[in-house]
Motif scaffolding. Structure first.
Motif, PDB file in Angstrom:
ATOM      1  N   TYR A 190       4.549  70.451 -79.604  1.00  0.00           N
ATOM      2  CA  TYR A 190       5.461  70.544 -78.439  1.00  0.00           C
ATOM      3  C   TYR A 190       4.763  69.814 -77.129  1.00  0.00           C
ATOM      4  N   LEU A 191       3.439  70.173 -76.831  1.00  0.00           N
ATOM      5  CA  LEU A 191       2.950  69.438 -75.678  1.00  0.00           C
ATOM      6  C   LEU A 191       2.767  68.105 -75.605  1.00  0.00           C
ATOM      7  N   HIS A 213       4.952  66.291 -77.266  1.00  0.00           N
ATOM      8  CA  HIS A 213       6.211  65.900 -77.050  1.00  0.00           C
ATOM      9  C   HIS A 213       6.774  65.816 -75.505  1.00  0.00           C
ATOM     10  N   MET A 214       6.379  67.133 -74.849  1.00  0.00           N
ATOM     11  CA  MET A 214       6.721  67.230 -73.417  1.00  0.00           C
ATOM     12  C   MET A 214       5.996  66.195 -72.848  1.00  0.00           C
ATOM     13  N   HIS A 215       4.989  65.815 -73.219  1.00  0.00           N
ATOM     14  CA  HIS A 215       4.214  64.680 -72.148  1.00  0.00           C
ATOM     15  C   HIS A 215       4.837  63.173 -72.731  1.00  0.00           C
ATOM     16  N   SER A 262       7.247  59.753 -78.329  1.00  0.00           N
ATOM     17  CA  SER A 262       8.460  59.111 -78.439  1.00  0.00           C
ATOM     18  C   SER A 262       8.263  57.508 -79.049  1.00  0.00           C
TER      19      SER A 262
END
Length: 112
Positions: free
Chosen positions: A80-81, A83-85, A89
């Motif tokens: 999650y971390l 992906h959020m950073h 992608s």
């Protein structure tokens, strides 16, 4: 060589930390190897930290399953971390959107 008057510059003069997520270059593109190492670090770090917390809670409460839940929580939290950073992608630019999002802007012309 480092400039002692400008501590922000690295050894090659390209600059030090820019305050963004690890593995992301100044122009916002992912750094390939660096981004992969950052994702790996987030996930492994999360597993280690939350497993230790689970192990401690298992010891205190006399259970045996919280360490496994902690490891799973750490892996999910690390992903999650990352992906959020913007490190997971596959796009060249993490901030760029290739597909439109939200409702269509063409009005009711296509409605039946």
């Amino acid at each position: 060589m480092r400039d002692p008057k400008n501590p922000a510059n690295g050894a090659n003069g390209t600059g030090g930390s820019n305050g963004s997520a690890p593995g992301v270059s100044r122009d916002g593109t992912s750094g390939g190897y660096n981004a992969g190492m950052a994702v790996f670090s987030y996930i492994i770090g999360g597993i280690i930290v939350w497993s230790l917390i689970g192990w401690g809670l298992d010891y205190v409460w006399g259970t045996r399953w919280i360490v496994l839940a902690g490891a799973l929580l750490g892996a999910v939290g690390g992903f999650y971390l990352s992906h959020m950073h913007g490190l997971t992608s596959s796009r060249k630019n993490a901030g760029e959107r290739h597909a439109a999002s939200g409702p269509s802007q063409d009005g009711d012309t296509n409605a039946k």
